[in-house]
Structure formats: C-alpha cells, structure tokens
Write a protein that holds these residues in place. Structure first.
Motif, short mmCIF file in Angstrom:
data_model
loop_
_atom_site.label_atom_id
_atom_site.label_comp_id
_atom_site.label_asym_id
_atom_site.label_seq_id
_atom_site.Cartn_x
_atom_site.Cartn_y
_atom_site.Cartn_z
N SER A 184 -0.32 -1.06 3.43
CA SER A 184 -1.23 -0.07 2.87
C SER A 184 -0.57 0.57 1.66
O SER A 184 0.67 0.59 1.55
CB SER A 184 -1.57 0.99 3.92
OG SER A 184 -0.42 1.77 4.20
N ASP A 185 -1.39 1.08 0.78
CA ASP A 185 -0.85 1.71 -0.44
C ASP A 185 0.04 2.89 -0.10
O ASP A 185 1.00 3.18 -0.81
CB ASP A 185 -1.99 2.16 -1.35
CG ASP A 185 -2.70 0.99 -2.00
OD1 ASP A 185 -3.83 1.18 -2.46
OD2 ASP A 185 -2.12 -0.12 -2.05
N SER A 186 -0.25 3.57 1.00
CA SER A 186 0.49 4.79 1.34
C SER A 186 1.92 4.51 1.79
O SER A 186 2.75 5.42 1.78
CB SER A 186 -0.26 5.56 2.44
OG SER A 186 -0.38 4.77 3.60
N VAL A 187 2.22 3.28 2.19
CA VAL A 187 3.56 2.98 2.67
C VAL A 187 4.28 1.91 1.84
O VAL A 187 5.47 1.65 2.05
CB VAL A 187 3.55 2.51 4.15
CG1 VAL A 187 2.82 3.53 5.02
CG2 VAL A 187 2.97 1.13 4.31
N LYS A 188 3.56 1.32 0.91
CA LYS A 188 4.15 0.25 0.10
C LYS A 188 5.40 0.75 -0.62
O LYS A 188 5.40 1.83 -1.22
CB LYS A 188 3.11 -0.25 -0.91
CG LYS A 188 3.39 -1.63 -1.48
CD LYS A 188 2.20 -2.11 -2.32
CE LYS A 188 0.99 -2.35 -1.47
NZ LYS A 188 -0.16 -2.87 -2.24
N GLY A 189 6.46 -0.02 -0.53
CA GLY A 189 7.72 0.38 -1.14
C GLY A 189 8.61 1.19 -0.23
O GLY A 189 9.80 1.37 -0.52
N ARG A 190 8.07 1.70 0.86
CA ARG A 190 8.87 2.51 1.80
C ARG A 190 9.03 1.81 3.15
O ARG A 190 10.07 1.97 3.80
CB ARG A 190 8.20 3.87 2.03
CG ARG A 190 8.04 4.70 0.77
CD ARG A 190 7.58 6.11 1.08
NE ARG A 190 6.25 6.15 1.70
CZ ARG A 190 6.01 6.68 2.90
NH1 ARG A 190 6.98 7.23 3.59
NH2 ARG A 190 4.78 6.70 3.38
N PHE A 191 8.02 1.07 3.58
CA PHE A 191 8.04 0.39 4.87
C PHE A 191 8.19 -1.11 4.67
O PHE A 191 7.69 -1.67 3.69
CB PHE A 191 6.75 0.65 5.64
CG PHE A 191 6.56 2.06 6.13
CD1 PHE A 191 7.36 3.10 5.71
CD2 PHE A 191 5.52 2.34 7.03
CE1 PHE A 191 7.17 4.39 6.17
CE2 PHE A 191 5.32 3.62 7.49
CZ PHE A 191 6.14 4.66 7.06
N THR A 192 8.84 -1.76 5.64
CA THR A 192 8.98 -3.21 5.63
C THR A 192 8.69 -3.76 7.01
O THR A 192 9.29 -3.32 7.99
CB THR A 192 10.41 -3.63 5.21
OG1 THR A 192 10.71 -3.08 3.92
CG2 THR A 192 10.52 -5.15 5.14
N ILE A 193 7.77 -4.71 7.07
CA ILE A 193 7.46 -5.38 8.34
C ILE A 193 8.17 -6.72 8.37
O ILE A 193 8.29 -7.41 7.35
CB ILE A 193 5.93 -5.56 8.51
CG1 ILE A 193 5.60 -6.08 9.91
CG2 ILE A 193 5.34 -6.46 7.43
CD1 ILE A 193 4.10 -6.07 10.23
N SER A 194 8.64 -7.09 9.55
CA SER A 194 9.30 -8.39 9.72
C SER A 194 9.09 -8.85 11.16
O SER A 194 8.66 -8.07 12.00
CB SER A 194 10.80 -8.29 9.40
OG SER A 194 11.44 -7.39 10.26
N ARG A 195 9.37 -10.12 11.40
CA ARG A 195 9.25 -10.64 12.76
C ARG A 195 10.32 -11.69 13.00
O ARG A 195 10.81 -12.33 12.06
CB ARG A 195 7.85 -11.22 13.01
CG ARG A 195 7.53 -12.47 12.23
CD ARG A 195 6.05 -12.84 12.40
NE ARG A 195 5.73 -13.23 13.76
CZ ARG A 195 4.47 -13.30 14.24
NH1 ARG A 195 3.46 -12.97 13.45
NH2 ARG A 195 4.24 -13.69 15.48
#
Length: 128
Positions: A61-72
């Motif tokens: 989402s735009d609100s978290v882009k650059g701050r959050f990272t998803i991985s699996r």
C-alpha cells in the motif's frame, strides 16, 4: 486446510521497528499467495502488503511503501513483515492471510474477500 498463526506484535515507539511472522501449518503453503492486512476497530480491513506464491512479486500500500517489507520462506512455511520507521497511524491489529493461487493476484491482492484463510491477528501499537 492450512492454518496461520501470527506473532511478533507489540508496543514500540515511533521510529522503531517490528518484525511480524506468520507460521503456516497443515497443508500446502506454496499453493497460496499471501498478504498482510490491518484493521482498527470500526474501520475496514486494509491491505498492507502481499507476496505471490513463489515470492517473486510483492505489492505494498502507498502508506507503507518504503517502510515495510514482505517476504516468505516456503521451505519453512513462513511469511514475514518487516516494519521500519513506524508511526502512530500504523497502530492496528495485523492479520496474515492466504489466497489460493490465481492468475489475477496482482489485481486482487488488496481485496480481503479474495483470501481463503486468516490468522487470529497480532496487535501492533506505536506510541508517539
């Protein structure tokens, strides 16, 4: 049926970091595209981030882009959400969710009704 259990939530000061984990059990985890959602009382469940079944595609989402990272890690049946530079507006209950593989995930990942399985949620609180 795959079951999901989140962990890693807690209380953190603004500017801090948390890492959420989601452990999958009971089925074929690699059949699922995965997402993280968050929800505050009285508000609609909001997509935060998503990742395709093989991990090659991620969405934010735009609100978290650059701050959050998803991985699996499919070998460990795990999904992660690394959250940095947290702000008070990030305070919510965070849910891990899985959607059976589809060819249209890039257009559907934000839609919580497209997900088939959900975890119980983990609280994240960011103090100012």
């Amino acid at each position: 049926q795959v079951q999901l259990i989140e962990s890693g939530g807690g209380l953190v000061q603004a500017g801090g970091s948390l890492r959420l984990s989601c452990a999958a059990s009971g089925g074929n985890f690699e059949y699922y595209n995965m997402g993280w959602f968050r929800e505050a009382l009285g508000k609609e469940r909001e997509s935060v981030a998503a990742i395709s079944w093989g991990g090659s595609n991620t969405y934010y989402s735009d609100s978290v882009k650059g701050r959050f990272t998803i991985s699996r890690d499919n070998a460990k049946n795990m999904v992660y959400l690394e959250m940095n530079n947290l702000i008070p507006d990030d305070t919510d209950v965070y849910y891990c969710a899985g959607a059976m593989r589809s060819g249209n995930f890039r257009n559907e990942y934000q839609n919580y009704w497209k997900y088939d399985i959900w975890g119980q949620g983990t609280q994240v609180t960011v103090s100012s």
